[in-house]
Motif scaffolding. Structure first.
Motif, PDB file in Angstrom:
ATOM      1  N   ASP A 303      28.427  39.545  95.410  1.00 17.11           N
ATOM      2  CA  ASP A 303      29.118  40.071  96.573  1.00 17.11           C
ATOM      3  C   ASP A 303      30.524  39.493  96.604  1.00 17.11           C
ATOM      4  O   ASP A 303      30.963  38.839  95.656  1.00 17.11           O
ATOM      5  CB  ASP A 303      28.349  39.743  97.870  1.00 17.11           C
ATOM      6  N   GLY A 304      31.248  39.728  97.676  1.00 17.92           N
ATOM      7  CA  GLY A 304      32.587  39.176  97.794  1.00 17.92           C
ATOM      8  C   GLY A 304      33.516  39.645  96.699  1.00 17.92           C
ATOM      9  O   GLY A 304      33.454  40.787  96.238  1.00 17.92           O
ATOM     10  N   ALA A 305      34.370  38.740  96.241  1.00 16.76           N
ATOM     11  CA  ALA A 305      35.405  39.086  95.266  1.00 16.76           C
ATOM     12  C   ALA A 305      34.818  39.584  93.953  1.00 16.76           C
ATOM     13  O   ALA A 305      35.371  40.485  93.317  1.00 16.76           O
ATOM     14  CB  ALA A 305      36.301  37.875  95.019  1.00 16.76           C
ATOM     15  N   THR A 306      33.689  39.025  93.539  1.00 22.01           N
ATOM     16  CA  THR A 306      33.118  39.397  92.247  1.00 22.01           C
ATOM     17  C   THR A 306      32.692  40.855  92.201  1.00 22.01           C
ATOM     18  O   THR A 306      32.673  41.473  91.134  1.00 22.01           O
ATOM     19  CB  THR A 306      31.925  38.480  91.915  1.00 22.01           C
ATOM     20  N   SER A 307      32.393  41.423  93.368  1.00 25.63           N
ATOM     21  CA  SER A 307      31.952  42.827  93.410  1.00 25.63           C
ATOM     22  C   SER A 307      33.116  43.806  93.441  1.00 25.63           C
ATOM     23  O   SER A 307      32.913  45.016  93.415  1.00 25.63           O
ATOM     24  CB  SER A 307      31.058  43.053  94.635  1.00 25.63           C
ATOM     25  N   ARG A 308      34.341  43.303  93.481  1.00 27.83           N
ATOM     26  CA  ARG A 308      35.524  44.161  93.618  1.00 27.83           C
ATOM     27  C   ARG A 308      35.652  45.181  92.495  1.00 27.83           C
ATOM     28  O   ARG A 308      36.115  46.306  92.716  1.00 27.83           O
ATOM     29  CB  ARG A 308      36.783  43.286  93.654  1.00 27.83           C
ATOM     30  N   LEU A 309      35.232  44.821  91.300  1.00 28.93           N
ATOM     31  CA  LEU A 309      35.407  45.704  90.143  1.00 28.93           C
ATOM     32  C   LEU A 309      34.320  46.762  90.030  1.00 28.93           C
ATOM     33  O   LEU A 309      34.375  47.600  89.139  1.00 28.93           O
ATOM     34  CB  LEU A 309      35.465  44.875  88.852  1.00 28.93           C
ATOM     35  N   GLY A 310      33.332  46.719  90.911  1.00 30.21           N
ATOM     36  CA  GLY A 310      32.284  47.732  90.901  1.00 30.21           C
ATOM     37  C   GLY A 310      31.199  47.460  89.879  1.00 30.21           C
ATOM     38  O   GLY A 310      31.236  46.483  89.130  1.00 30.21           O
ATOM     39  N   ASP A 311      30.228  48.343  89.845  1.00 28.64           N
ATOM     40  CA  ASP A 311      29.099  48.204  88.935  1.00 28.64           C
ATOM     41  C   ASP A 311      29.483  48.627  87.517  1.00 28.64           C
ATOM     42  O   ASP A 311      30.385  49.446  87.317  1.00 28.64           O
ATOM     43  CB  ASP A 311      27.925  49.055  89.410  1.00 28.64           C
ATOM     44  N   PHE A 312      28.775  48.092  86.549  1.00 31.19           N
ATOM     45  CA  PHE A 312      29.022  48.467  85.158  1.00 31.19           C
ATOM     46  C   PHE A 312      27.764  48.229  84.345  1.00 31.19           C
ATOM     47  O   PHE A 312      26.862  47.483  84.743  1.00 31.19           O
ATOM     48  CB  PHE A 312      30.177  47.653  84.569  1.00 31.19           C
ATOM     49  N   GLU A 313      27.725  48.887  83.189  1.00 36.43           N
ATOM     50  CA  GLU A 313      26.638  48.683  82.245  1.00 36.43           C
ATOM     51  C   GLU A 313      27.090  47.682  81.185  1.00 36.43           C
ATOM     52  O   GLU A 313      28.072  47.918  80.476  1.00 36.43           O
ATOM     53  CB  GLU A 313      26.243  49.997  81.572  1.00 36.43           C
ATOM     54  N   ALA A 314      26.399  46.560  81.118  1.00 37.52           N
ATOM     55  CA  ALA A 314      26.709  45.561  80.102  1.00 37.52           C
ATOM     56  C   ALA A 314      26.025  45.932  78.789  1.00 37.52           C
ATOM     57  O   ALA A 314      25.032  46.667  78.772  1.00 37.52           O
ATOM     58  CB  ALA A 314      26.245  44.190  80.558  1.00 37.52           C
ATOM     59  N   ASP A 315      26.567  45.439  77.695  1.00 43.51           N
ATOM     60  CA  ASP A 315      25.970  45.664  76.384  1.00 43.51           C
ATOM     61  C   ASP A 315      24.715  44.798  76.264  1.00 43.51           C
ATOM     62  O   ASP A 315      24.801  43.596  76.015  1.00 43.51           O
ATOM     63  CB  ASP A 315      26.976  45.294  75.287  1.00 43.51           C
ATOM     64  N   SER A 316      23.577  45.430  76.454  1.00 46.24           N
ATOM     65  CA  SER A 316      22.312  44.700  76.364  1.00 46.24           C
ATOM     66  C   SER A 316      21.612  44.951  75.029  1.00 46.24           C
ATOM     67  O   SER A 316      20.525  44.427  74.788  1.00 46.24           O
ATOM     68  CB  SER A 316      21.388  45.110  77.516  1.00 46.24           C
ATOM     69  N   THR A 317      22.232  45.751  74.174  1.00 50.83           N
ATOM     70  CA  THR A 317      21.626  46.051  72.872  1.00 50.83           C
ATOM     71  C   THR A 317      22.104  45.095  71.783  1.00 50.83           C
ATOM     72  O   THR A 317      21.450  44.950  70.750  1.00 50.83           O
ATOM     73  CB  THR A 317      21.945  47.498  72.440  1.00 50.83           C
ATOM     74  N   THR A 318      23.245  44.459  72.009  1.00 45.21           N
ATOM     75  CA  THR A 318      23.776  43.508  71.037  1.00 45.21           C
ATOM     76  C   THR A 318      23.430  42.101  71.504  1.00 45.21           C
ATOM     77  O   THR A 318      23.967  41.631  72.500  1.00 45.21           O
ATOM     78  CB  THR A 318      25.305  43.628  70.901  1.00 45.21           C
ATOM     79  N   PRO A 319      22.539  41.397  70.835  1.00 45.03           N
ATOM     80  CA  PRO A 319      22.177  40.045  71.281  1.00 45.03           C
ATOM     81  C   PRO A 319      23.372  39.107  71.180  1.00 45.03           C
ATOM     82  O   PRO A 319      24.138  39.156  70.207  1.00 45.03           O
ATOM     83  CB  PRO A 319      21.059  39.634  70.310  1.00 45.03           C
TER      84      PRO A 319
END
Length: 340
Positions: A303-319
Motif C-alpha cells: 500500500d502507500g507509495a509502493t502501490s503507486r506504480l500499479g499492479d504488474f506481472e513479475a517474471d515467475s518462469t525464470t528462477p
C-alpha cells in the motif's frame, strides 16, 4: 540438611546459568543493506524473541571477503545482500550453508529461492523501463525492444559492472538464449545516449535533463523521487512515464534482497529464527513500506507509495538462481560487445 542446602544451591546455580544463556541469545548479521529503517525490523524481532541482533554493514563483496578470511571462526550467522547475483559470489566463496525451513518454503515462491536452500528472497526489486512522456510516443514494451534501432541515441543505462544489469542480462540468457542475449546487448549499446555512468537515479535524472529519453532503473529509485526530495529528479518527475516490461510474455524482471545462513554460524537456531521472521507479515510490510520494495511473500499486499506504480506481472518462469548460474556468461557478453 547439608545435602538439601547443597542441592538447592546447585539448582539455583543452574537457573542462573540458564538465565544468563537466555539473556546472551544473539544473532550476528552481515548485511549490505544500508537503510536505517532496518533497525526497526531487528528491534521488533528482539522484542518478539529476546534475541539480540548485532548488525555489521558493508559492501557485499567486502563482506564476502571477510567471511572467507574469517573461515570457521567467523561470528556471522546471517548474510543479507541486495542482489541475487551477489549471492552467487557468496555461493562460489562457499560461505553459506543450507537452511531448510518449512516456514520459509511455504511463504516464498520457489522461483525466489535457491534450489538447495542456500538463500531466499525477502523482498523484490523490479528493473523496469522509464521514458519522457513529452518526447517518446511509443516507449519500448519489452526489454528486448530496448535494442530496437528506432530508439537509437535515446537510452540511458548503467555500466556492465553493475550487478543489477548483470542479473538482467543473465535472465535474458535464460529466457532467450545466449546468442539472442548477445544481439540484445549489442543493440542496446548502439542505442545508448551516452556512455554508461552513475547509478540508477542518474539514469532517471538523464530523462529530466533531456540527455536521454528512455532509462532503465530499479523501480524504487523512481518512487523515492515522489516521496522524498531528490535533486535533479523530483522537479521533473511528473514528465516521466513507466513501462512494466514483458507483460504479454514472461513478465517483468525482478531481483531480490536475499538472505542466507552463514556457513560457520555459531548461533544456527537464532539465525533460523531471524530468517523465518523475515518472511512474517510484519517484516514483509516493513520492507515494502520503508524502502518501496515489493514483498517476496505473495499473500502480503502493498500500500502507500509502493502501490503507486500499479499492479504488474513479475517474471515467475525464470528462477532467480539463474542469475547466479549465468553471471559469468553475462559478463563475457558485456565485454564482447564493449558495454562499458
Amino acid at each position: 540438611m547439608l545435602h538439601s542446602l547443597t542441592a538447592r544451591l546447585a539448582a539455583a546455580t543452574s537457573l542462573i546459568a540458564l538465565a544468563g544463556t537466555a539473556m546472551a541469545a544473539e544473532v550476528n548479521v552481515y548485511s549490505s543493506r544500508h537503510y536505517d529503517s532496518d533497525q526497526a525490523l531487528y528491534d521488533q524481532f528482539t522484542e518478539e524473541t529476546g534475541i539480540t541482533v548485532n548488525r555489521i554493514e558493508g559492501k557485499a563483496d567486502e563482506l564476502i571477503a571477510r567471511l572467507e578470511a574469517e573461515g570457521d571462526n567467523s561470528p556471522a550467522d546471517v548474510f543479507i545482500t541486495v542482489d541475487a547475483g551477489r549471492m552467487a559470489r557468496a555461493e562460489e566463496a562457499e560461505v553459506l550453508q543450507a537452511h531448510a525451513s518449512e516456514t520459509i518454503n511455504g511463504a516464498v515462491p520457489e522461483y525466489l529461492r535457491h534450489p538447495d536452500d542456500l538463500w531466499f528472497g525477502i523482498s523484490q526489486r523490479a528493473r523496469i523501463i522509464f521514458y519522457a512522456k513529452d518526447r517518446v510516443e511509443t516507449p519500448p514494451q519489452t526489454y528486448e525492444a530496448l535494442a530496437d534501432p528506432a530508439y537509437e541515441g535515446q537510452v540511458c543505462i548503467r555500466s556492465s559492472s553493475n550487478v543489477y544489469n548483470q542479473s538482467l542480462l543473465a535472465s535474458i540468457i535464460e529466457a532467450d538464449g545466449a546468442e539472442a542475449a548477445k544481439e540484445w546487448a549489442t543493440g542496446v549499446v548502439g542505442n545508448m545516449a551516452r556512455a554508461p555512468q552513475g547509478g540508477d537515479t542518474d539514469q532517471l535524472r538523464g530523462i529530466v535533463s533531456g540527455e536521454c529519453d528512455i532509462a532503465v532503473a530499479n523501480h524504487y529509485y523512481f518512487l523515492r523521487g515522489f516521496e522524498e526530495e531528490v535533486e535533479g529528479l523530483t522537479s521533473g518527475i511528473d514528465n516521466i512515464g513507466w513501462v512494466w516490461p514483458n507483460q504479454d510474455g514472461r513478465g517483468a524482471h525482478v531481483n531480490l534482497t536475499a538472505a542466507g545462513m552463514a556457513k560457520s554460524s555459531p548461533n544456527p537456531e537464532e539465525a533460523k529464527a531471524l530468517l523465518e521472521f523475515l518472511v512474517s507479515d510484519f517484516a514483509q510490510q516493513h520492507l515494502a513500506n520503508q524502502n518501496y520494495e515489493y514483498p517476496a511473500v505473495e499473500s502480503v499486499e502493498v500500500d502507500g507509495a509502493t502501490s503507486r506504480l500499479g499492479d504488474f506481472e513479475a517474471d515467475s518462469t525464470t528462477p532467480t538462481a539463474a542469475f547466479s548460474a549465468n553471471a559469468k556468461d553475462a559478463q563475457a557478453i558485456f565485454n564482447e560487445v564493449n558495454w562499458q
